[in-house]
Enzyme design. Sequence first.
Site, PDB file in Angstrom:
ATOM      1  N   ASP A   1     -10.108   2.978   1.830  1.00 20.33           N
ATOM      2  CA  ASP A   1      -9.916   2.023   3.269  1.00 20.33           C
ATOM      3  C   ASP A   1     -10.754   3.310   4.372  1.00 20.33           C
ATOM      4  OD1 ASP A   1      -8.874  -0.345   2.529  1.00 20.33           O
ATOM      5  OD2 ASP A   1      -6.838   0.458   2.926  1.00 20.33           O
TER       6      ASP A   1
ATOM      7  N   LYS B   1       0.762  -1.199  -0.100  1.00 24.17           N
ATOM      8  CA  LYS B   1      -0.081  -0.066   0.029  1.00 24.17           C
ATOM      9  C   LYS B   1       0.833   1.427  -0.009  1.00 24.17           C
ATOM     10  CE  LYS B   1      -4.013  -1.974   1.964  1.00 24.17           C
ATOM     11  NZ  LYS B   1      -5.290  -1.744   2.961  1.00 24.17           N
TER      12      LYS B   1
END
Length: 285
Positions: free
Chosen positions: A107, A71
């Site tokens: 997210d 990420k």
Amino acid sequence: MTVNGQTKTCGLIGNPVEHTLSPVIHNMLAKMTGKNLIYVPFLVEGENLADAVKGAAALGIRGLNVTVPYKERIIPFLKDVDALAQKIGAVNTLVQEAGGFKGYNTDMPGLYRAMLSDGVSVDGEDVIILGAGGVARAVAVMLSEKAGRIFVLNRTGEKAMAIAEEVNGYAGRQVAKAMPLSAWKELPDGKYLAVQATSVGMHPCIDDVLIADTDFYQRIHTGYDLIYNPFETLFMKLVKKEGGQAFNGLKMLLYQGIIAYELWNGLSVSGEQADRIYERLRESL
Ligand code: ATR
């Protein structure tokens, strides 16, 4: 669906990817929204990450999700990074644009939408964040614009301090305060929204919890554990035992996927469609 000459491909890159629930979310969404789109997992080794991004762009992959451990590492290989993802320092969604991929973070908006759907408000709330890893940092960044006060509690106090400093810099006010975990008794009186942002309590270590003292849980009116396996963590059980409401991370997983899908396809997913996917996710756990 039938795969044919017009089928678009999306997918997930990470390592490992074998246990991902994302194909359930996206392939169901494709069916529900009538898109000729297929979503597949891609296991990528670290040394191949740059080639994977370049190759995916060349193949015309419409969008990708990015999971552990890439990420942060993927950012240098992107053409552009959205402002929120830049602030958080982590990207979990790539959208194909002319000349490469743009990175987003869904997210945190996913957690926010999960909270909305659970009827939990963060506006002006005093919040406890447990942990000071990448996920905790992202939660603190997201909540800094909306929450009242934020208390970051972590075993290693310095990591909590670094997050609090950074968040206060962004917010332009002293919104966040760091504390070592052991100092939870020094929290100002009152009731809190608590977000459990560590991996403690995750399967198979389901009897673990960051703070075992039940008095701590009397201060929590709402507890979010970002873990969803087990479906009810010990943290959640303790919150409920002391009269609070508790939620797991499955809706955050659902909504991060939905927001990615909306970015890839330029549409909105309805609450009713989200509920149907949620039920399927529950069954597949
Ligand atoms: P991520 O980036 O996914 O958030 P991470 O960087 O590994 O993961 O962070 C994990 C968090 O869980 C950290 O806050 C860590 O505390 P430390 O900063 O003190 O290491 C916390 N954590 C993990 N295992 C723990 C344990 N057994 N007890 C207390 N905290 C723990």
